[in-house]
Design a protein around this motif. Sequence first.
Motif, PDB file in Angstrom:
ATOM      1  N   HIS A   8      -9.664  -6.243  -7.119  1.00 20.34           N
ATOM      2  CA  HIS A   8      -9.555  -7.405  -6.339  1.00 20.34           C
ATOM      3  C   HIS A   8      -8.201  -7.294  -5.604  1.00 20.34           C
ATOM      4  O   HIS A   8      -7.933  -8.238  -4.762  1.00 20.34           O
ATOM      5  N   ILE A   9      -7.452  -6.280  -5.684  1.00 19.16           N
ATOM      6  CA  ILE A   9      -6.323  -5.999  -4.996  1.00 19.16           C
ATOM      7  C   ILE A   9      -6.442  -5.099  -3.803  1.00 19.16           C
ATOM      8  O   ILE A   9      -7.331  -3.945  -3.975  1.00 19.16           O
ATOM      9  N   GLN A  10      -5.955  -5.525  -2.631  1.00 21.65           N
ATOM     10  CA  GLN A  10      -5.787  -4.687  -1.398  1.00 21.65           C
ATOM     11  C   GLN A  10      -4.086  -4.594  -1.199  1.00 21.65           C
ATOM     12  O   GLN A  10      -3.437  -5.387  -1.246  1.00 21.65           O
ATOM     13  N   LEU A  11      -3.698  -3.321  -0.798  1.00 25.28           N
ATOM     14  CA  LEU A  11      -2.574  -2.994  -0.819  1.00 25.28           C
ATOM     15  C   LEU A  11      -2.244  -2.256   0.674  1.00 25.28           C
ATOM     16  O   LEU A  11      -2.726  -1.614   1.018  1.00 25.28           O
ATOM     17  N   THR A  12      -1.166  -2.760   0.932  1.00 17.63           N
ATOM     18  CA  THR A  12      -0.450  -2.276   2.204  1.00 17.63           C
ATOM     19  C   THR A  12       1.062  -1.961   2.030  1.00 17.63           C
ATOM     20  O   THR A  12       1.615  -2.566   1.310  1.00 17.63           O
ATOM     21  N   ASN A  13       1.112  -0.616   2.642  1.00 17.12           N
ATOM     22  CA  ASN A  13       2.561  -0.076   2.119  1.00 17.12           C
ATOM     23  C   ASN A  13       3.138   0.718   3.517  1.00 17.12           C
ATOM     24  O   ASN A  13       2.445   0.788   4.654  1.00 17.12           O
ATOM     25  N   GLY A  14       4.481   0.894   3.155  1.00 22.65           N
ATOM     26  CA  GLY A  14       4.821   1.867   4.256  1.00 22.65           C
ATOM     27  C   GLY A  14       4.940   1.551   5.654  1.00 22.65           C
ATOM     28  O   GLY A  14       4.640   2.437   6.364  1.00 22.65           O
ATOM     29  N   ASP A  15       5.412   0.251   5.848  1.00 21.87           N
ATOM     30  CA  ASP A  15       5.678  -0.285   7.404  1.00 21.87           C
ATOM     31  C   ASP A  15       6.602  -1.260   7.629  1.00 21.87           C
ATOM     32  O   ASP A  15       6.307  -2.488   7.233  1.00 21.87           O
ATOM     33  N   THR A  16       7.609  -1.035   7.930  1.00 22.85           N
ATOM     34  CA  THR A  16       9.059  -1.875   7.834  1.00 22.85           C
ATOM     35  C   THR A  16       8.658  -3.055   8.555  1.00 22.85           C
ATOM     36  O   THR A  16       9.430  -4.080   8.184  1.00 22.85           O
ATOM     37  N   ASP A  17       7.980  -3.142   9.551  1.00 17.61           N
ATOM     38  CA  ASP A  17       7.527  -4.357  10.131  1.00 17.61           C
ATOM     39  C   ASP A  17       6.834  -5.453   9.257  1.00 17.61           C
ATOM     40  O   ASP A  17       6.832  -6.721   9.649  1.00 17.61           O
ATOM     41  N   VAL A  18       5.932  -5.049   8.328  1.00 18.22           N
ATOM     42  CA  VAL A  18       5.183  -6.128   7.597  1.00 18.22           C
ATOM     43  C   VAL A  18       5.399  -5.868   6.255  1.00 18.22           C
ATOM     44  O   VAL A  18       5.024  -6.856   5.392  1.00 18.22           O
ATOM     45  N   THR A  19       5.969  -4.723   5.662  1.00 15.14           N
ATOM     46  CA  THR A  19       6.033  -4.632   4.138  1.00 15.14           C
ATOM     47  C   THR A  19       7.576  -4.804   3.769  1.00 15.14           C
ATOM     48  O   THR A  19       8.294  -4.462   4.581  1.00 15.14           O
ATOM     49  N   PRO A  20       7.775  -5.539   2.607  1.00 10.54           N
ATOM     50  CA  PRO A  20       9.013  -5.743   2.464  1.00 10.54           C
ATOM     51  C   PRO A  20       9.824  -4.328   1.868  1.00 10.54           C
ATOM     52  O   PRO A  20       9.210  -3.650   1.835  1.00 10.54           O
ATOM     53  N   TYR A  21      11.303  -4.651   1.859  1.00  7.20           N
ATOM     54  CA  TYR A  21      12.144  -3.404   1.539  1.00  7.20           C
ATOM     55  C   TYR A  21      11.600  -2.604   0.094  1.00  7.20           C
ATOM     56  O   TYR A  21      11.172  -3.224  -0.768  1.00  7.20           O
ATOM     57  N   SER A  22      11.611  -1.463   0.208  1.00 10.49           N
ATOM     58  CA  SER A  22      11.294  -0.739  -0.935  1.00 10.49           C
ATOM     59  C   SER A  22      12.755   0.417  -0.741  1.00 10.49           C
ATOM     60  O   SER A  22      13.036   1.051   0.070  1.00 10.49           O
ATOM     61  N   VAL A  23      12.933   0.777  -2.190  1.00 10.31           N
ATOM     62  CA  VAL A  23      14.077   1.676  -2.249  1.00 10.31           C
ATOM     63  C   VAL A  23      13.926   2.827  -1.798  1.00 10.31           C
ATOM     64  O   VAL A  23      14.858   3.827  -1.482  1.00 10.31           O
ATOM     65  N   GLY A  24      12.574   3.286  -1.633  1.00 10.00           N
ATOM     66  CA  GLY A  24      12.248   4.912  -1.246  1.00 10.00           C
ATOM     67  C   GLY A  24      11.831   5.393  -2.489  1.00 10.00           C
ATOM     68  O   GLY A  24      12.323   5.414  -3.526  1.00 10.00           O
ATOM     69  N   GLU A  25      10.832   6.586  -2.126  1.00  4.03           N
ATOM     70  CA  GLU A  25      10.267   7.122  -3.138  1.00  4.03           C
ATOM     71  C   GLU A  25      11.312   8.620  -3.578  1.00  4.03           C
ATOM     72  O   GLU A  25      10.843   9.710  -3.074  1.00  4.03           O
ATOM     73  N   SER A  26      12.355   7.980  -4.421  1.00  5.61           N
ATOM     74  CA  SER A  26      13.078   9.259  -4.566  1.00  5.61           C
ATOM     75  C   SER A  26      13.953   8.713  -5.920  1.00  5.61           C
ATOM     76  O   SER A  26      13.925   7.532  -6.288  1.00  5.61           O
ATOM     77  N   GLY A  27      14.375   9.747  -6.848  1.00  8.52           N
ATOM     78  CA  GLY A  27      15.144   9.610  -8.050  1.00  8.52           C
ATOM     79  C   GLY A  27      14.111   8.564  -8.668  1.00  8.52           C
ATOM     80  O   GLY A  27      14.786   7.675  -9.722  1.00  8.52           O
ATOM     81  N   SER A  28      12.945   8.690  -8.899  1.00  8.73           N
ATOM     82  CA  SER A  28      11.816   8.178  -9.788  1.00  8.73           C
ATOM     83  C   SER A  28      12.208   6.639  -9.857  1.00  8.73           C
ATOM     84  O   SER A  28      12.249   6.122 -11.118  1.00  8.73           O
ATOM     85  N   ARG A  29      12.609   6.016  -8.886  1.00 12.29           N
ATOM     86  CA  ARG A  29      12.801   4.769  -8.698  1.00 12.29           C
ATOM     87  C   ARG A  29      11.898   3.670  -8.466  1.00 12.29           C
ATOM     88  O   ARG A  29      12.061   2.241  -8.958  1.00 12.29           O
TER      89      ARG A  29
END
Lengths: 735, 735
Positions: free
Chosen positions: B489-510
């Motif tokens: 039931h989940i649809q996910l949108t990722n990786g677009d700074t105009d529409v998706t919230p801040y994320s730390v970035g995929e590094s450092g296993s964070r």
Amino acid sequence: MAQKEFSVVGKKTSRIDAYERVTGQAQYTGDVQLPNMLYARVLRSPHPHAKIVSIDTSKAEKLPGVKAVIHHQNAQVPWASGGHTHRRFIFNTPVRYVGEAVAAVAATNRHIAEDALALIEVKYEKLPHVLDPVEALKPDAPKISTNGNLSVGKGNFSAPITEQWGDVEKGFKEADRIFEDTYITKHVNNAQLERRESVAKWEGGKLTVWASTQGVSNARTDIAKDLGLPLSKVRVICKYMGGGFGNKNQAQDYDLMAAVLARVTGQPVKLEFTREDDFVGMHGRWASEQRYKIGVKKDGTITAVELNAVTNVGAYRKQSGNLSGTDFYQIPNFKKVVNPVHTNTVVGANYRAPAYPQSVFGFASFLDQIAHEMGVNPLDMFLKNRAQLAKGKIPYTSNAQEECIVEGAKQISWKEKWHQAGATSGVKKHGIGMALGGYPFRPGLGAATIRVNPDGTAHVLVGVVDIGTGAKTTMAIIAAEALGIPLNHIQLTNGDTDVTPYSVGESGSRTTCFTGTAVIAAAEDARKQIFAVAARQLKVQAEELDLKDGNVFVKSNPSQKLPLGKALSRSGELIGRATTNPSFKGVEGKSFAAHYAEVEVDTWTGHVKITRYVAVHDSGTILNRIPAESQIKGGVVQGIGMAFTEELLIDRPTAIPLNPNYRDAKVPTHLEVPEIEVTFIERYDPYGPFGGKVVGEPPITPAVATIANAIFNATGKRFKELPITPDKILNSLRA
Amino acid sequence: MAQKEFSVVGKKTSRIDAYERVTGQAQYTGDVQLPNMLYARVLRSPHPHAKIVSIDTSKAEKLPGVKAVIHHQNAQVPWASGGHTHRRFIFNTPVRYVGEAVAAVAATNRHIAEDALALIEVKYEKLPHVLDPVEALKPDAPKISTNGNLSVGKGNFSAPITEQWGDVEKGFKEADRIFEDTYITKHVNNAQLERRESVAKWEGGKLTVWASTQGVSNARTDIAKDLGLPLSKVRVICKYMGGGFGNKNQAQDYDLMAAVLARVTGQPVKLEFTREDDFVGMHGRWASEQRYKIGVKKDGTITAVELNAVTNVGAYRKQSGNLSGTDFYQIPNFKKVVNPVHTNTVVGANYRAPAYPQSVFGFASFLDQIAHEMGVNPLDMFLKNRAQLAKGKIPYTSNAQEECIVEGAKQISWKEKWHQAGATSGVKKHGIGMALGGYPFRPGLGAATIRVNPDGTAHVLVGVVDIGTGAKTTMAIIAAEALGIPLNHIQLTNGDTDVTPYSVGESGSRTTCFTGTAVIAAAEDARKQIFAVAARQLKVQAEELDLKDGNVFVKSNPSQKLPLGKALSRSGELIGRATTNPSFKGVEGKSFAAHYAEVEVDTWTGHVKITRYVAVHDSGTILNRIPAESQIKGGVVQGIGMAFTEELLIDRPTAIPLNPNYRDAKVPTHLEVPEIEVTFIERYDPYGPFGGKVVGEPPITPAVATIANAIFNATGKRFKELPITPDKILNSLRA
């Protein structure tokens, strides 16, 4: 009520997407290009009423490049959405009007798709047909709907549509005179510049539709329902849109066809309409025959109004078929019966202010006529009967109708210019006319998200489609004002159901109020979080803080402040969100308008030149003056088209539309219209976002009647059937 | 601590975007095609250290199709971001390593852009260069950085990097024996499959960059800062990404070049790397020379560790250059001095678990050697010195290291299979080895939005880029579990700074911890709103409600329930949002791993075959078993490459890299690696999302040491310099 002090609201603001629009970077549905995309075309019925005996697609399928042909036997997507009252499919048998979709072809290019249409062999069994709604109600008329030709449905679609208050019989008894007459309006196409297009693509079980729609959220809801998918598996995108005027609210038939073709072929499919498809295959404004009975006292005061009408909703009923032109008056006793009727013609449905221009034409023409017959100046007639309480008893949220009437009369110099009907001499006769209009202002469901960046800029996410009204800019203005940051710090994303919140859809002049209210609430949610962060830095309580022009400051000491970008620099992005669903209790909302026109009628050619047009509107606070003025001008232009030239002519024996294009169902251009002089009476409405009410629908409502009344004033001839063409004028002058 | 009962977490879940990936519909940066798009290529320095005397671009500019040539004289974008310690530009003079960017060309197609590079005439004035970090520290070495070759910067980049606790002198006094030795690792390229690409497009003042980045939010921050734009005017998009392993965290030089070329030409620009560009123009893992002094009691207990090291950060310092392989042991007295040094080589920077594999190789090899010299079984040596308190005193959030060691020893049959080093006879000698690894688990800033549809499905918006780890699926799993609805039931949108919230970035296993925590909080925010709506329908208080498997129910009476889609059917979309920034107080987080390998060393060919590889990990709760296992396997495979084959060889006289490609700096394929046997010890961590800790970085950390120790056990020869090539083995066996 006094206006607030605004920082962003109320200016003349250029569109935030002006650059993309003027450089051609704006991506409309027609600009969408996908790898391996196929092109689709629709085969339409040449008959107004016929059973499909057989469809042979073998020759079409053999044409190299053709990938799929779908029709009623292999693509039975049930269609229950879009406001239809009885079960139908994307392809039906019998077909019920000339232009109804019979099949759709997907091919590797447009030309092959078009060629393939000619190779589909359909055998029809013709059925008797009926075009006129009054004829259609006769007992021996051909039956179009399984429910009979008087369109009966559920909820809003029950027929007949009735409304009443007070006691009309008592009202007519109180009248000094009673008048009765009939006014007729015709089917007018919405004629928006952008033809309907739809691109559908499947990724596994997920469908994406780039639609030319007035509402991505509702389009998604309907498509999901019709295809049996959860909402999360349907994505509808519409970033830029070239007009719809109600034509693109509902009826996702063509989105569904594209989706089915894409699923069958395993490739993305772009279904494109020709201009003719748009005229014959969608819908226009429902035609009407309105019989009024009006009781009036000697001084012109209305005592009762009774309206009995039929409207032509065509072969399928998509929308109400109602008539609402009596809304702008104080009517103590009222009774209305409107019968929406099925005929074998293209659907009559929503077109800007759906139920209004037809009925404002009828009612305001008739009031003007009654004033004439009673020797009352029309201005006095309209002023005396102005709206004071809705439905005779409910207060308005705000009402500057009287100021609109007075201001317009002043601007057009009514007292100096008005004369008895037909009183001027010469070949070119001068006339002046007026009418009242407007549109309901209602509350409803909205949603918005605002992401505030650590540097103090912000991203607004709203589901609204900007159908040309400047809604994106309006939402950005509301967000900037509500947050307290400059407009150029706002970046806005709209019209994509995967990422933008629900929006009601850009119809019924609802966006500013419904979604705008949610934007304000989302800004409040963000401000709370901002103040919590800034309070720690400013060493005060969050409640002591305010935010304006990009600075967080202590309310009691505004010099104690922090730029927002500094306040948030270590806090990351903050997200404000809201779903709002306010309601009006005991009040009714309405935007009001008074229009005035001067005309010059050439008694040799029958040509009417509008020499001046004054439109005065009460839409509450004007959030952005540039598009608001454009809305008024555009609405009047469409009214001018409806008054003079636009009518979908249908050949009686064959039921074939004769003029399904811009040239023959003449839509006015700049050459045919005068400068429209626009004035806003800005009465702050406490129920609207920053005091604003509705703007988009009102201007078309009084335009036709205003012009008709000016022609009457010039010629002394009353035109009771639209459009008022030169031949009708000449015939009337000769009579 | 007991595990919770999960509905969605902890299963073997296929990727939610599996369909798009396997059908090729997934759009990587290289797939982006825009109208009028130009192609860009980079000219690189052939010299390791040289002033640019002049650049003549006239011939290149005359080549038909060439639209722009930029270089240090006409494109001085300041570059302060990306973790650099001293001011540099996207083009510099002097150039400081072979492969440094000198100019970039944009042309109508790739071939013209490549041809144009050859037409750019650059006059260089050669400067003396130095390649070896120990040489570079000598007083008379050529100066590379204005600060000197010992890289000195600010904050994390201060040099030397020192850390200490306890009293090493006291520790060495308490020791029965003291050992000293030096271990050496080489520059290894990240070698991710997707070459770096960047597409830049301007719309007025708004820049959109499709980047192959590990973090759209940080890329946006850096690009905005470097170009002097507000965050709202930079959009960074990365929907699909083909690996980076730390190579694509920072260094947006190439995004900036594309942006500058797009601005200069007024057209979108795609800048593409060749494979060689990726090897010579970006960065690899910093090489190191590690000198250890270790004090040990008779029973093998460590009393003190001292590490003095130099690391080669190359011509520019992007990241720490630290060494952290001693993290997984109980060390009562510790002192570390790591000197990051500049040389005229390609940058040494982040590569999966940046500071670890080098140092785990050194330290765990040395411990294994000490065990051998003291006659202690290595298993006992590692068990005895296992991590119990971080830095000798801080409790871990959770710690199943001991169970990992014991379980792995059991699986590999350590007791049965271990023998004295070099004890087996025959041409092919059997060996068994082990080592400990892991990676820090930290809290930090996250943000998320969850839009719950009226039908009970939901849209999750997160800024994460899925760099191959399955992060999109992880976020969807967390959202489904936290909301209480099925995963589909989940649809996910990722990786677009105009529409998706801040994320730390995929590094450092964070990502799982930082953004996953925000997803849980956003779900809580949505649940509150859901319960408010459902409470009215179920006629209870909101606090009495729970939501699981898509049903809202009364906690005290679970049969009193409503499907979520029914509960919300009239409420419109509800939006949950959260920005979270937790911190650990008085505890330290770490994932742990114990690896074991058996090898067969061919004493005739020097070839080593890994016959078994057992990896046992404590990463807390495993949220999705499929990608978690893949992470372990992938990490080990990269360790195998580092152990045996990968090294960027640089020609001493010219400083030219000799093997900048997959074939010559041999990256292992399936043919070269055994089945990796993965086991998780699932200790619920109370600080992690649903008990999870970090997964991605740990597996590479012990792999090299594990293999080196197994080779020692087989041959009795200790290899102290990587890679352990057949020629080194043969030479050693002959010695």
